[in-house]
Design an enzyme around this catalytic site. Structure first.
Site, mmCIF file in Angstrom:
data_model
loop_
_atom_site.group_PDB
_atom_site.id
_atom_site.type_symbol
_atom_site.label_atom_id
_atom_site.label_comp_id
_atom_site.label_asym_id
_atom_site.label_seq_id
_atom_site.Cartn_x
_atom_site.Cartn_y
_atom_site.Cartn_z
ATOM 1 N N GLU A 1 0.821 -1.212 0.000
ATOM 2 C CA GLU A 1 0.000 0.000 0.000
ATOM 3 C C GLU A 1 0.861 1.271 0.000
ATOM 4 O OE1 GLU A 1 -2.713 -0.673 3.312
ATOM 5 O OE2 GLU A 1 -3.955 -1.933 2.031
ATOM 6 N N ASP B 1 -8.155 -8.945 3.899
ATOM 7 C CA ASP B 1 -7.943 -7.794 4.781
ATOM 8 C C ASP B 1 -9.074 -7.645 5.799
ATOM 9 O OD1 ASP B 1 -6.949 -5.499 5.826
ATOM 10 O OD2 ASP B 1 -7.269 -4.241 4.080
ATOM 11 N N GLU C 1 -12.937 -2.242 11.358
ATOM 12 C CA GLU C 1 -12.841 -1.489 10.109
ATOM 13 C C GLU C 1 -13.927 -1.875 9.102
ATOM 14 O OE1 GLU C 1 -9.030 -1.792 8.253
ATOM 15 O OE2 GLU C 1 -9.668 -0.737 6.441
HETATM 16 C C1 GCV Z 1 -2.822 0.874 8.287
HETATM 17 C C2 GCV Z 1 -6.147 -1.891 5.315
HETATM 18 C C3 GCV Z 1 -6.560 -0.611 5.947
HETATM 19 C C4 GCV Z 1 -5.406 0.363 6.056
HETATM 20 C C5 GCV Z 1 -4.291 -0.326 6.846
HETATM 21 C C6 GCV Z 1 -3.917 -1.596 6.106
HETATM 22 C C7 GCV Z 1 -2.876 -2.377 6.863
HETATM 23 O O1 GCV Z 1 -5.834 -1.708 3.978
HETATM 24 O O2 GCV Z 1 -7.603 -0.047 5.236
HETATM 25 O O3 GCV Z 1 -5.846 1.507 6.730
HETATM 26 O O4 GCV Z 1 -3.193 0.520 6.976
HETATM 27 O O5 GCV Z 1 -5.042 -2.431 5.980
HETATM 28 O O6 GCV Z 1 -3.253 -3.304 7.564
HETATM 29 O O7 GCV Z 1 -1.716 -2.048 6.762
#
Ligand code: GCV
Length: 727
Positions: A301, A380, A408
């Site tokens: 990411e 995720d 989340e």
């Molecule tokens: C902290 C997901 C979340 C991100 C998070 C990522 C991760 O993509 O939306 O906010 O980043 O996981 O676990 O690194």
């Protein structure tokens, strides 16, 4: 002196009610019937054999518990020579043996473990080390809160796993990535908070459930936190944690040697980079002698990582691990490495494959103090995923499981979702390579104790908690997830029902009616949420481009993030089979792969994760996929609405503020479940062209109308400010 000042700061922390709903969480210490617990009289003295800071915390906690639950002010004395009648004696095993050699029956206690026993009128809390003493005291206080008779007592307990950490995704500016309970308890305006009383209170909560580490900053790490002036401030947080045996750790950015240190490169094989890490880690330990280690997110990411130099995650993890090793620190290196620019046209592309594809050739190449941290599912933290096949692919590598306590994709603490049953499914999944051998569950793999994985030296659990200033997690009933995470990390054989009941009794007391209602709400909640959101393992269908909240069915499609559902007029689901799909299923050990590959044996709840099928496809239940979508969404929305009167039956039986807060959130959830139901049933009806057998679709012609009908149908409690679809 410093310790004394810290103790003073903690005992003079703001009154509990100023910390918002949910505080003091499960350490409520409500009055119990003393005669039920101590038929022969309440012990009137606490004797502390040692002088360790953790033993001081243990005795302070006992006094708090005695005051609150037994309404008794105990005498607290230190040292082995105290005169005793009815007493609780606390100390390490060595101290107890010195005190009374006759108590040594040869059963030795490992670090962090404890034994509770009675001899005559004396209760003994004995720890393998001072941390074990503190854990033993919390265990004793749990027995008292649950009104168990302590007339006889002899039990020992120790953690299944050595790593029991929470991760907090806090940013220096005080925001929390994916935090749903207000701002950070650690940071404000770019600095460590001056008032760390909540951080201290959090460490106490963590310690009470056996958590021994906490990473205080976002995995998307801010480089500046490693500057000397910030480390000095972070050391204050470590000091308040230390009083409860919680070791502080930091998320780090792999590009720090370049971005902060000014080097030309951050290539992990460059000797100057290795020297930079060594010097930085030495500096950290000068500020924080009991620093736990680091958490690393890289090549994921947009985060910088070793791939930029053609190096591997093992190279990156090891260069930091070698700097930490002389100090006893560890690296948690995340297995969450994937390409978020996948080509959605490519029917063989599959984000779920990334973990195994990126890591399996590295098995055995990580240093002993590196632990690969694996999200429980391959995507995720969705509401339903199969277990990650990466757990089976690294037999010679230390592993830990990453769970997400903050909700989340599971309703952001505005929807009630008790996550322990979901986590249990992952932990209990059997990953053995052949059915001929004994079971090899994920919980065994991460415990690092089974013979097939004898090279493990450490393993465990990391939970993304993201607590904030608003009642820790916002929704009072969501605290069962934080509690459950800690209890599972201690003993992953505990059942979801037992954990829920324990949490309920500690939080609300032992009234059978309260227990029945809260347990029902918690234990039904995951199924209810899943029913009105993403069906059959397809994903949550949450709006993934925005804030990951509310329905956004098409948002997963036609972009590089790879959370595709592959829905069109003819069918739905990702074909991950070996025969015709992405081949993901082939990453599992043979027995699981066979189960998922065949439509005949693939469980309905994972069907659309593993296969692409027409909407008319008949499930094992006998329903078509489309009818299942309609039925579960109507059932789920009704079940969400039914939670409101169930909770209302507790009016007057739980604290008023908690009652109102939960009611407000359940009412919101009921409305939002209708929004979810209608968005999904309408979208899939249109897409499939298959009408609902009961003709329910298009009851509410559009989402706005659904929201307004829901609002007028269900009066809100005063002060309700939550609105569907906003944060
Ligand atoms: C902290 C997901 C979340 C991100 C998070 C990522 C991760 O993509 O939306 O906010 O980043 O996981 O676990 O690194």
């Amino acid at each position: 002196m410093l310790a004394a000042l810290l103790l003073l700061a903690i005992t003079t922390a703001p009154a509990q009610d100023s910390l918002g709903p949910g505080e003091p969480a499960w350490l409520a210490y409500r009055p119990v019937n003393p005669a039920a617990v101590f038929p022969n009289g309440v012990p009137d003295t606490v004797v502390v054999l040692g002088s360790d800071v953790l033993e001081n915390s243990a005795s302070r906690e006992l006094a708090l518990g005695w005051r609150g639950m037994l309404q008794y002010e105990p005498r607290v004395v230190t040292g082995a020579n105290a005169q005793l009648a009815r007493a609780v004696v606390v100390g390490t095993q060595a101290e107890v043996t010195t005190w009374r050699a006759s108590l040594n029956d040869g059963k030795s206690l490992a670090p962090d473990s404890y034994r509770l026993r009675r001899t005559g009128d004396i209760l003994i809390v004995e720890g393998g080390d001072p941390r074990g003493v503190l854990y033993g005291v919390f265990a004793l206080l749990r027995r008292i809160a649950e009104e168990h008779s302590l007339a006889t007592l002899d039990e020992s307990s120790g953690p299944a796993d050595s790593i029991r950490w929470t991760n907090e995704w806090d940013n220096p500016n005080g925001t929390i990535e994916r935090g749903y309970a207000g701002p950070s308890i650690f940071f404000k305006d770019g600095k460590v908070r001056a008032d760390l009383s909540r951080a201290a209170a959090y460490a106490r909560l963590l310690s009470s459930i056996g958590i021994n580490g906490c990473t205080i900053n976002n995995v998307n790490a801010n480089i500046g936190l490693l500057k000397p002036e910030n480390l000095a401030d972070i050391a204050h947080i470590a000091s308040v944690f230390r009083v409860y045996g919680v070791r502080l750790s930091l998320s780090i950015d792999m590009s720090s040697p370049q971005a902060l240190g000014g080097l030309k490169t951050f290539d992990p094989l460059d000797p100057e980079v290795a020297a930079w890490w060594k010097s930085k880690v030495d500096e950290i330990y000068r500020a924080i002698p009991d620093f736990g280690g680091v958490l690393i997110k890289a090549d994921s990411e947009g985060r910088p990582g070793p791939l930029q130099y053609g190096r591997t995650p093992a190279h990156a993890a090891n260069v930091v691990a070698r700097a930490l090793q002389p100090h006893g620190g560890i690296v948690l290196y995340r297995g969450f490495v994937y390409n978020n620019h996948l080509d959605w046209h490519d029917m063989k592309a599959d984000r779920a494959r990334a973990g195994v594809d990126n890591f399996h050739t590295l098995d055995g190449k990580f240093d002993d103090n590196v632990i690969v941290l694996i999200k429980h599912g391959p995507i995720d933290f969705q509401a339903r995923e199969p277990v990650s096949p990466l757990f089976a692919a690294l037999p010679h590598t230390n592993q830990a499981i990453e769970l997400q306590i903050t909700q989340e994709y599971t309703g952001q603490q505005r929807h009630l979702v008790y996550l322990v049953p979901m986590w249990k499914e992952a932990l209990d999944t059997d990953m053995r390579a052949s059915l001929a051998g004994p079971p090899l569950t994920v919980k065994q793999i991460v415990s690092g104790r089974n013979i097939a994985h004898e090279h493990h030296t450490a393993g465990g659990f990391a939970g993304v908690a993201n607590v904030g200033t608003d009642g820790w997690l916002g929704h009072p009933l969501a605290l069962a997830n934080l509690y459950g995470f800690g209890r599972l990390a201690w003993d992953s054989n505990l059942t979801a029902a037992a954990i829920s009941d324990e949490w309920t009794r500690l939080t609300f007391g032992n009234d059978p009616e309260v227990r029945a209602v809260v347990n029902k709400l918690e234990l039904d909640s995951w199924h209810i949420y899943e029913s009105y959101t993403g069906p059959l393992g397809v994903g949550t269908l949450t709006d993934i481009i925005g804030i990951h909240f509310g329905p956004g069915i098409e948002s997963a499609e036609r972009n590089g993030w790879g959370q595709w559902i592959r829905a069109d007029n003819n069918g739905i689901g990702m074909d991950r089979t070996v025969a015709t799909g992405t081949g993901y299923i082939g990453q599992y050990p043979a027995p699981l792969a066979a189960k998922y590959e065949s439509l005949a044996t693939c469980p309905d709840e994972l069907l659309l994760f593993m296969h692409h099928v027409p909407y008319s496809y008949r499930l094992h239940s006998g329903k078509t996929v489309m009818q299942h979508i309609d039925d579960t969404h109507y059932w789920g929305a009704d079940a969400a609405a039914a939670q409101v009167p169930i909770w209302e039956s507790l009016h007057g039986k739980v604290p008023d503020a908690t009652y109102a807060e939960v009611l407000k959130r359940l009412q919101f959830q009921a409305g939002h479940a209708v929004v979810w139901r209608d968005a999904i049933t309408q979208w899939f009806t249109k897409m499939s062209g298959l009408p609902d057998a009961e003709n329910r679709v298009d009851h509410y012609p559009n989402r706005i109308e659904a929201e307004s009908m829901q609002r007028s149908a269900r009066p809100r409690s005063p002060g309700t400010s939550l609105t569907a679809g906003t944060t």
